[in-house]
Motif scaffolding. Sequence first.
Motif, PDB file in Angstrom:
ATOM      1  N   GLN A  87       0.825  -1.201   0.000  1.00  0.00           N
ATOM      2  CA  GLN A  87       0.000   0.000   0.000  1.00  0.00           C
ATOM      3  C   GLN A  87       0.867   1.261   0.000  1.00  0.00           C
ATOM      4  O   GLN A  87       0.550   2.235  -0.676  1.00  0.00           O
ATOM      5  CB  GLN A  87      -0.961  -0.008   1.187  1.00  0.00           C
ATOM      6  N   GLU A  88       1.976   1.232   0.727  1.00  0.00           N
ATOM      7  CA  GLU A  88       2.886   2.385   0.748  1.00  0.00           C
ATOM      8  C   GLU A  88       3.570   2.575  -0.601  1.00  0.00           C
ATOM      9  O   GLU A  88       3.747   3.708  -1.058  1.00  0.00           O
ATOM     10  CB  GLU A  88       3.922   2.219   1.857  1.00  0.00           C
ATOM     11  N   ALA A  89       3.944   1.477  -1.245  1.00  0.00           N
ATOM     12  CA  ALA A  89       4.568   1.567  -2.566  1.00  0.00           C
ATOM     13  C   ALA A  89       3.606   2.178  -3.574  1.00  0.00           C
ATOM     14  O   ALA A  89       3.992   3.016  -4.390  1.00  0.00           O
ATOM     15  CB  ALA A  89       5.016   0.185  -3.030  1.00  0.00           C
ATOM     16  N   VAL A  90       2.353   1.790  -3.499  1.00  0.00           N
ATOM     17  CA  VAL A  90       1.342   2.330  -4.410  1.00  0.00           C
ATOM     18  C   VAL A  90       1.080   3.803  -4.092  1.00  0.00           C
ATOM     19  O   VAL A  90       0.948   4.626  -4.998  1.00  0.00           O
ATOM     20  CB  VAL A  90       0.047   1.488  -4.337  1.00  0.00           C
ATOM     21  N   ALA A  91       1.024   4.136  -2.832  1.00  0.00           N
ATOM     22  CA  ALA A  91       0.818   5.538  -2.434  1.00  0.00           C
ATOM     23  C   ALA A  91       1.958   6.418  -2.932  1.00  0.00           C
ATOM     24  O   ALA A  91       1.740   7.586  -3.277  1.00  0.00           O
ATOM     25  CB  ALA A  91       0.684   5.643  -0.922  1.00  0.00           C
ATOM     26  N   SER A  92       3.167   5.864  -3.001  1.00  0.00           N
ATOM     27  CA  SER A  92       4.319   6.647  -3.457  1.00  0.00           C
ATOM     28  C   SER A  92       4.214   7.060  -4.924  1.00  0.00           C
ATOM     29  O   SER A  92       4.896   7.982  -5.354  1.00  0.00           O
ATOM     30  CB  SER A  92       5.621   5.880  -3.221  1.00  0.00           C
ATOM     31  N   ILE A  93       3.356   6.370  -5.682  1.00  0.00           N
ATOM     32  CA  ILE A  93       3.128   6.763  -7.080  1.00  0.00           C
ATOM     33  C   ILE A  93       1.774   7.449  -7.240  1.00  0.00           C
ATOM     34  O   ILE A  93       1.261   7.577  -8.337  1.00  0.00           O
ATOM     35  CB  ILE A  93       3.292   5.577  -8.053  1.00  0.00           C
ATOM     36  N   GLY A  94       1.201   7.858  -6.109  1.00  0.00           N
ATOM     37  CA  GLY A  94      -0.013   8.665  -6.140  1.00  0.00           C
ATOM     38  C   GLY A  94      -1.311   7.914  -6.336  1.00  0.00           C
ATOM     39  O   GLY A  94      -2.289   8.494  -6.780  1.00  0.00           O
ATOM     40  N   GLN A  95      -1.336   6.632  -6.009  1.00  0.00           N
ATOM     41  CA  GLN A  95      -2.558   5.852  -6.156  1.00  0.00           C
ATOM     42  C   GLN A  95      -2.878   5.144  -4.849  1.00  0.00           C
ATOM     43  O   GLN A  95      -2.093   5.172  -3.909  1.00  0.00           O
ATOM     44  CB  GLN A  95      -2.402   4.846  -7.292  1.00  0.00           C
ATOM     45  N   LYS A  96      -4.034   4.512  -4.795  1.00  0.00           N
ATOM     46  CA  LYS A  96      -4.450   3.771  -3.606  1.00  0.00           C
ATOM     47  C   LYS A  96      -4.619   2.303  -3.939  1.00  0.00           C
ATOM     48  O   LYS A  96      -4.961   1.946  -5.056  1.00  0.00           O
ATOM     49  CB  LYS A  96      -5.785   4.310  -3.072  1.00  0.00           C
ATOM     50  N   LEU A  97      -4.363   1.470  -2.930  1.00  0.00           N
ATOM     51  CA  LEU A  97      -4.534   0.027  -3.075  1.00  0.00           C
ATOM     52  C   LEU A  97      -5.289  -0.452  -1.857  1.00  0.00           C
ATOM     53  O   LEU A  97      -4.825  -0.304  -0.724  1.00  0.00           O
ATOM     54  CB  LEU A  97      -3.171  -0.671  -3.170  1.00  0.00           C
ATOM     55  N   GLY A  98      -6.479  -1.014  -2.083  1.00  0.00           N
ATOM     56  CA  GLY A  98      -7.311  -1.493  -0.986  1.00  0.00           C
ATOM     57  C   GLY A  98      -6.721  -2.727  -0.320  1.00  0.00           C
ATOM     58  O   GLY A  98      -5.839  -3.401  -0.850  1.00  0.00           O
ATOM     59  N   LEU A  99      -7.231  -3.030   0.849  1.00  0.00           N
ATOM     60  CA  LEU A  99      -6.756  -4.156   1.640  1.00  0.00           C
ATOM     61  C   LEU A  99      -6.880  -5.478   0.882  1.00  0.00           C
ATOM     62  O   LEU A  99      -5.934  -6.277   0.841  1.00  0.00           O
ATOM     63  CB  LEU A  99      -7.525  -4.223   2.963  1.00  0.00           C
TER      64      LEU A  99
END
Length: 71
Positions: free
Chosen positions: A22-34
């Motif tokens: 989730q942090e890796a995805v947030a670093s590219i400006g997107q969200k990843l659900g659980l």
Amino acid sequence: MQEIGATISVKGASSSQVKSLQEAVASIGQKLGLNDASTIGGTMNNNAIVLTNDKQMVKLMNALDLPGKSF
């Protein structure tokens, strides 16, 4: 031959792995659900490929250099 769902339930994603994804995805400006993070983590632990009709998820996985294919 064992079904991948059964294998993933044994070698599923840990909570720290889910958070890391989730942090890796947030670093590219997107969200990843659980659920998606858990699925991706489980497939990584089992050397599997995510096969989905969710083109956005495949695009995201490819951006992170993870194996994903759409059908």
